[in-house]
Design a protein around this motif. Structure first.
Motif, PDB file in Angstrom:
ATOM      1  N   ASP A  11       0.807  -1.220   0.000  1.00 54.78           N
ATOM      2  CA  ASP A  11       0.000   0.000   0.000  1.00 54.78           C
ATOM      3  C   ASP A  11       0.841   1.273   0.000  1.00 54.78           C
ATOM      4  OD1 ASP A  11      -2.377  -1.420  -0.072  1.00 54.78           O
ATOM      5  OD2 ASP A  11      -2.581  -1.450   2.107  1.00 54.78           O
ATOM      6  N   SER A  12       2.028   1.204   0.588  1.00 58.94           N
ATOM      7  CA  SER A  12       2.895   2.385   0.658  1.00 58.94           C
ATOM      8  C   SER A  12       3.678   2.630  -0.621  1.00 58.94           C
ATOM      9  CB  SER A  12       3.884   2.247   1.819  1.00 58.94           C
ATOM     10  OG  SER A  12       3.222   2.246   3.052  1.00 58.94           O
ATOM     11  N   ILE A  13       3.927   1.578  -1.406  1.00 60.73           N
ATOM     12  CA  ILE A  13       4.849   1.734  -2.534  1.00 60.73           C
ATOM     13  C   ILE A  13       4.232   1.601  -3.918  1.00 60.73           C
ATOM     14  CG2 ILE A  13       6.777   0.954  -1.112  1.00 60.73           C
ATOM     15  CD1 ILE A  13       6.698  -1.710  -2.659  1.00 60.73           C
ATOM     16  N   TYR A  14       2.982   1.119  -4.027  1.00 60.20           N
ATOM     17  CA  TYR A  14       2.442   0.835  -5.354  1.00 60.20           C
ATOM     18  C   TYR A  14       2.362   2.066  -6.250  1.00 60.20           C
ATOM     19  CZ  TYR A  14      -2.238   2.565  -4.157  1.00 60.20           C
ATOM     20  OH  TYR A  14      -3.292   3.351  -3.801  1.00 60.20           O
ATOM     21  N   GLY A  15       2.240   3.249  -5.693  1.00 59.68           N
ATOM     22  CA  GLY A  15       2.156   4.472  -6.494  1.00 59.68           C
ATOM     23  C   GLY A  15       3.437   4.781  -7.256  1.00 59.68           C
ATOM     24  N   PHE A  16       4.566   4.277  -6.784  1.00 61.32           N
ATOM     25  CA  PHE A  16       5.837   4.517  -7.464  1.00 61.32           C
ATOM     26  C   PHE A  16       5.882   3.865  -8.841  1.00 61.32           C
ATOM     27  CE2 PHE A  16       7.011   5.594  -3.164  1.00 61.32           C
ATOM     28  CZ  PHE A  16       7.933   6.619  -3.326  1.00 61.32           C
ATOM     29  N   ALA A  17       5.097   2.827  -9.034  1.00 63.02           N
ATOM     30  CA  ALA A  17       5.069   2.143 -10.331  1.00 63.02           C
ATOM     31  C   ALA A  17       4.574   3.077 -11.430  1.00 63.02           C
ATOM     32  CB  ALA A  17       4.204   0.896 -10.257  1.00 63.02           C
ATOM     33  N   THR A  18       3.704   4.014 -11.091  1.00 63.25           N
ATOM     34  CA  THR A  18       3.212   4.961 -12.096  1.00 63.25           C
ATOM     35  C   THR A  18       4.311   5.901 -12.576  1.00 63.25           C
ATOM     36  OG1 THR A  18       2.474   6.561 -10.444  1.00 63.25           O
ATOM     37  CG2 THR A  18       0.875   4.906 -11.150  1.00 63.25           C
ATOM     38  N   LEU A  19       5.383   5.999 -11.800  1.00 58.89           N
ATOM     39  CA  LEU A  19       6.531   6.826 -12.175  1.00 58.89           C
ATOM     40  C   LEU A  19       7.584   6.022 -12.940  1.00 58.89           C
ATOM     41  CD1 LEU A  19       6.993   8.704  -8.785  1.00 58.89           C
ATOM     42  CD2 LEU A  19       5.872   9.561 -10.852  1.00 58.89           C
ATOM     43  N   GLY A  20       7.309   4.750 -13.142  1.00 56.04           N
ATOM     44  CA  GLY A  20       8.259   3.897 -13.840  1.00 56.04           C
ATOM     45  C   GLY A  20       9.324   3.303 -12.932  1.00 56.04           C
TER      46      GLY A  20
END
Length: 105
Positions: A11-20
């Protein structure tokens, strides 16, 4: 080319995937081995959630004196513990020999 990765709870890190940036959801039991794998795979900047870092501090200390990887603590979904800021502050003090935030605490 060197790579960047992020370790912590999903939950804390999945958003980083949108940045590649590649994300690696791990808990404390698998984090040490995952860090070793990332270093072997040319990862030179590794973001780690503060919560995870607090659980694997002895493992992180192995890399304190090395130039790479850069292990950077970030807040997770549970909030900011202040460990990331303290870590950066200590690194800057070591590099420049002075407390850059003197008087601001």
């Amino acid at each position: 080319m060197y790579k960047i990765g992020v370790l912590g709870d999903y939950d804390s890190i999945y958003g980083f995937a949108t940045l590649g940036i590649e994300t690696f959801p791990v808990d404390a039991s698998g984090a040490g081995e995952k860090i070793k794998e990332l270093i072997a795979g040319d990862y030179r900047v590794i973001y780690i959630t503060e919560a995870l870092a607090s659980e694997i501090q002895p493992e992180l200390e192995k890399y304190e004196e090395q130039i790479t990887p850069a292990l950077i603590l970030i807040p997770g979904i549970t909030g900011n513990t202040g460990d990331g800021v303290a870590n950066v502050k200590a690194s800057v003090e070591k590099a420049v020999g002075s407390d850059i935030l003197f008087g601001e605490e």
